[in-house]
Design a protein around this motif. Structure first.
Motif, PDB file in Angstrom:
ATOM      1  N   LYS A 176       0.828  -1.211   0.000  1.00 57.68           N
ATOM      2  CA  LYS A 176       0.000   0.000   0.000  1.00 57.68           C
ATOM      3  C   LYS A 176       0.861   1.259   0.000  1.00 57.68           C
ATOM      4  N   VAL A 177       1.944   1.240   0.791  1.00 61.28           N
ATOM      5  CA  VAL A 177       2.835   2.402   0.854  1.00 61.28           C
ATOM      6  C   VAL A 177       3.503   2.634  -0.499  1.00 61.28           C
ATOM      7  N   HIS A 178       4.038   1.569  -1.087  1.00 64.38           N
ATOM      8  CA  HIS A 178       4.685   1.688  -2.397  1.00 64.38           C
ATOM      9  C   HIS A 178       3.682   2.140  -3.463  1.00 64.38           C
ATOM     10  N   ARG A 179       2.478   1.609  -3.366  1.00 66.07           N
ATOM     11  CA  ARG A 179       1.444   1.956  -4.350  1.00 66.07           C
ATOM     12  C   ARG A 179       1.093   3.443  -4.268  1.00 66.07           C
ATOM     13  N   THR A 180       0.981   3.941  -3.038  1.00 69.18           N
ATOM     14  CA  THR A 180       0.695   5.367  -2.847  1.00 69.18           C
ATOM     15  C   THR A 180       1.831   6.222  -3.402  1.00 69.18           C
ATOM     16  N   ASN A 181       3.057   5.803  -3.131  1.00 67.90           N
ATOM     17  CA  ASN A 181       4.218   6.566  -3.602  1.00 67.90           C
ATOM     18  C   ASN A 181       4.320   6.577  -5.123  1.00 67.90           C
TER      19      ASN A 181
END
Length: 211
Positions: A176-181
């Protein structure tokens, strides 16, 4: 119009004819550059803005049709309007198959040339805009980390966060963090927009993905 003004490049070995075409184009506010041969044209500095080439078929040295074939071989997409005083069907077919916008026989109507030039400049402007957009997309994609690129491909393939986590051996929260970034770096506001970007970057595989 873009940042630079459009211009029409005229290649014809008849100086009086070149001048008459240039005068016509100036009446509608277009900038022109004149050349007596293909070799002279090739020595000139390229223009920045949208361009269109008004090209005589018969020229000293390299002919207009030969130059068209050279441009095709170099994958240089320059809109071409051919002109000739000695047209034949074979010549016209060859030019149009090569992607010429128009094949005008001298003397031609002013409006026919103006219409063709307008179409050519619009086509080149759109081509330059696409190139500019693609360069920007490549720069954004280049700013992603290797993990973000992996997740980018997985996301546009339709994989869910939990499936991506399983594929890559990481936690769902990390996905989720990578996707947001990556959405932020790519400046994508939605998944469909990100998918269109992936298509433009040729990141979308035609192979079906196993679930």
């Amino acid at each position: 119009m873009g940042d630079a003004n459009p211009s029409v490049l005229i290649i014809d070995d008849d100086p009086e004819f070149r001048d008459s075409v240039a005068r016509l184009l100036r009446t509608v506010g277009l900038e022109t550059r004149q050349f007596s041969s293909v070799s002279e044209f090739l020595k000139a500095n390229p223009t920045d803005g949208p361009t269109c080439l008004v090209l005589d078929v018969r020229l000293p040295g390299q002919s207009g049709l030969e130059f068209q074939r050279e441009l095709i071989a170099a994958n240089r997409q320059l809109p071409i309007i051919f002109m000739t005083a000695h047209a034949d069907v074979t010549m016209s077919v060859q030019a149009m198959k090569g992607g010429a916008l128009e094949f005008l026989t001298k003397p031609f109507r002013d409006q026919d040339l103006l219409d063709a030039v307008e179409t050519g400049l619009a086509r080149d402007r759109a081509h330059k805009d696409r190139d500019k957009m693609l360069r920007a997309l490549r720069e954004r994609f280049g700013s992603l980390s290797s993990r973000e690129r992996e997740i980018f491909v997985e996301v546009v393939a339709g994989r869910l966060n939990k499936q991506i986590a399983s594929d890559l051996g990481i936690s769902e929260s990390t996905v989720k963090v990578h996707r947001t970034n990556l959405m932020r770096k790519m400046r994508a506001q939605s998944l469909p927009e990100l998918s269109r970007m992936a298509g433009a970057l040729n990141l979308v595989s035609d192979e079906p993905r196993h679930q």
